[in-house]
Design an enzyme around this catalytic site. Structure first.
Site, mmCIF file in Angstrom:
data_model
loop_
_atom_site.group_PDB
_atom_site.id
_atom_site.type_symbol
_atom_site.label_atom_id
_atom_site.label_comp_id
_atom_site.label_asym_id
_atom_site.label_seq_id
_atom_site.Cartn_x
_atom_site.Cartn_y
_atom_site.Cartn_z
ATOM 1 N N LYS A 28 0.717 -1.206 -0.328
ATOM 2 C CA LYS A 28 -0.397 -0.215 -0.070
ATOM 3 C C LYS A 28 1.037 1.255 -0.350
ATOM 4 O O LYS A 28 0.529 2.193 -0.663
ATOM 5 C CB LYS A 28 -0.929 -0.012 1.511
ATOM 6 C CG LYS A 28 -1.903 1.145 1.721
ATOM 7 C CD LYS A 28 -2.909 1.080 2.107
ATOM 8 C CE LYS A 28 -3.525 0.585 3.321
ATOM 9 N NZ LYS A 28 -3.122 1.989 4.565
ATOM 10 N N ASP A 327 1.749 -0.610 12.004
ATOM 11 C CA ASP A 327 0.395 -1.690 11.572
ATOM 12 C C ASP A 327 -0.247 -2.498 11.949
ATOM 13 O O ASP A 327 -0.768 -3.324 11.849
ATOM 14 C CB ASP A 327 0.307 -1.323 10.015
ATOM 15 C CG ASP A 327 0.651 0.383 9.476
ATOM 16 O OD1 ASP A 327 0.265 0.814 10.410
ATOM 17 O OD2 ASP A 327 0.346 0.717 8.286
HETATM 18 C C1 S3P Z 1 2.514 4.838 6.141
HETATM 19 C C2 S3P Z 1 3.400 5.173 7.497
HETATM 20 C C3 S3P Z 1 2.262 4.634 8.913
HETATM 21 C C4 S3P Z 1 1.470 3.851 9.089
HETATM 22 C C5 S3P Z 1 1.031 3.901 6.990
HETATM 23 C C6 S3P Z 1 1.394 3.430 5.956
HETATM 24 C C7 S3P Z 1 3.072 5.615 4.385
HETATM 25 O O1 S3P Z 1 1.780 6.057 9.467
HETATM 26 O O2 S3P Z 1 0.557 3.726 9.777
HETATM 27 O O3 S3P Z 1 -0.386 2.764 7.145
HETATM 28 O O4 S3P Z 1 2.382 4.873 4.192
HETATM 29 O O5 S3P Z 1 4.159 6.023 4.518
HETATM 30 P P1 S3P Z 1 2.620 7.679 10.144
HETATM 31 O O6 S3P Z 1 3.159 7.736 9.203
HETATM 32 O O7 S3P Z 1 1.335 7.641 10.494
HETATM 33 O O8 S3P Z 1 2.630 6.375 11.106
#
Ligand code: S3P
Length: 448
Positions: A28, A327
């Site tokens: 993702k 996550d």
């Molecule tokens: C992500 C960063 C994380 C993660 C999210 C995806 C990303 O969030 O929890 O599902 O793709 O940069 P945070 O930046 O809030 O830690």
């Protein structure tokens, strides 16, 4: 909370052995970044293996609204005709990022240094999440933001017409904040510097370098210092998106708690900033091995083999590992319920501001299924009941959070009684093939 249309109540029943091969969808984080950087390059970026979940599709629509051409060729193959750094057009309408914090925060950064106004909104989950963590550093570039009380969406950003470069130390461990500042720095003159005390996922840094940006990373006593030179011409790329370790977590954990299981999850990206869960499971005594280790597109990759593991022990998860598995705590807490002894998870305050308050959401659902959970502001612990000891039989709420929904469906596979969920519709944001994939391994998931 309003949902994503009609709620989908689901139940997960105790399963026979889970066996076979689980081909999970594309990553993702990397999928969002491929579309955004593709839109900021000049020319055609080709992407294969894109995650076609709702979150990423919303980012694709946003790139189109900003003037890029995004084409779906079918079978996970997409192309993006980019408009170049500084080339975004003002969208005619509100940008709806649905459930995606990554989508909205990265796009905010990408538009922050262009002279356009963009209004963002999302679903009830996203509209409750804090955005000041991104708009505060963007204000240093000269970007204005007006949202609802507490810095919540809907929110309008007025991009800086004459941006200045920024030096910013992130106050929270967040790859989204880091990435927003770096993307804004692309259209600022001079050098933008981001300093992070704890390493968070580094896909933006890797991909910016791949697109030809002048970016360097230095490990110092202050932390990781990332320096980006503004106003590059980004060159279009051919990107093969690796499979998502965060999605792999679900079939892996399901196999560990379901008697007789043996599941292969091939081609999983094991970037050290993402792979913390797998090392934690091994520390607990899980029968989880990395087969066929190799490097693909600059990222470490392996096939994961997970087998039923009735001898797992509760552990203290090292807080220093939190960012690399942030996550995965929901599904880890499910595995911890089937281990012997206590699993302590500390240094995880960020879990409170995800798609849901993940400590609260998991604690409620675990308790509803007979598991004892203790919690504080930035920690929680789970009392393991052993491989055959989780009663189940409860109904859980997903709180518009895909990872909460999937975690409880995994729990039902090993619990003594079925585990039910009020709404499985959020699963489509990141893992649209979850039900057929898990069903193919032998899981018994029903829609009620
Ligand atoms: C992500 C960063 C994380 C993660 C999210 C995806 C990303 O969030 O929890 O599902 O793709 O940069 P945070 O930046 O809030 O830690």
């Amino acid at each position: 909370m309003s949902g994503h249309g009609t709620p989908i109540p689901m139940t997960s029943h105790r399963a026979g052995p889970l066996t076979g091969v689980a081909e999970v969808p594309g990553d993702k984080s990397i999928s969002h970044r491929s579309l955004i950087l593709g839109a900021m390059a000049v020319g055609e970026t080709k992407i294969s293996g894109l995650l076609e979940g709702e979150d990423v599709l919303d980012t694709g629509k946003a790139m189109q609204a900003l003037g890029a051409e995004v084409i779906n060729h079918g079978g996970g193959n997409w192309s993006v005709h980019g408009v170049g750094v500084g080339g975004f057009a003002e969208p005619e309408n509100v940008i709806d990022c649905g459930n995606s914090g990554t989508g909205v925060r990265l796009i905010m950064g990408a538009v922050a240094t262009s002279p356009i106004s963009v209004t963002f909104t999302g679903d009830a989950s996203l509209n409750g999440r804090p955005m000041a963590r991104v708009t505060d550093p963007l204000a240093l570039f000269g970007t204005q933001a007006v949202g609802r009380k507490g810095g919540r969406l809907p929110m309008t950003l007025v991009g800086a017409a004459d941006p200045v470069p920024v030096r910013y130390a992130t106050p929270v461990p967040s790859a989204q904040v880091k990435s927003a500042v770096l993307l804004a720095g692309l259209n600022a003159p001079g050098q933008t510097v981001v300093i992070e005390k704890e390493a968070t996922r580094d896909h933006s840094e890797r991909m910016l370098a791949g697109f030809g940006a002048d970016i360097s990373v230095e490990e110092t006593d202050e932390g990781r210092v990332i320096t980006l030179k503004g106003r590059p011409e980004l060159k279009p790329q051919v990107i093969a998106v690796p499979r998502d370790p965060s999605s792999a977590a679900f079939p892996v954990c399901a196999a560990l708690i379901t008697p007789g299981s043996d599941v292969l999850v091939p081609n999983i990206g094991l970037n050290p900033t993402r792979a913390g869960l797998f090392y934690t499971l091994q520390d607990m005594g899980a029968d989880l091995t990395f087969e066929n280790k190799r490097t693909e597109g600059g990222e470490p990759v392996a096939d994961l083999r997970a087998k039923y593991s009735p001898n797992m022990k509760g552990i203290e998860v090292p807080p220093a590992r939190a960012a690399s598995m942030i996550d995965e705590y929901p599904v880890l807490s499910v595995v911890a319920s089937f281990a012997t002894g206590t699993t302590m998870m500390a240094g995880v305050k960020e879990l409170r501001v995800k798609e849901s308050d993940r400590i609260d959401a998991m604690a409620r659902g675990l308790r509803a299924n007979g598991v004892t959970v203790a919690e504080g502001d930035d920690w929680w612990s789970v009392e393991g009941l052993g491989p055959d000891g989780v009663p189940g039989g409860g109904t859980c709420e997903s709180f518009l959070d895909h990872r909460i929904a999937m975690s409880f469906m995994v729990m039902g596979m090993g619990a003594n009684n079925p585990v039910s969920l009020d709404d499985g519709s959020p699963i489509a944001t990141s893992f649209p093939i979850f039900e057929p994939l898990m069903g193919g391994l032998g899981a018994k998931l029903t829609r009620n």
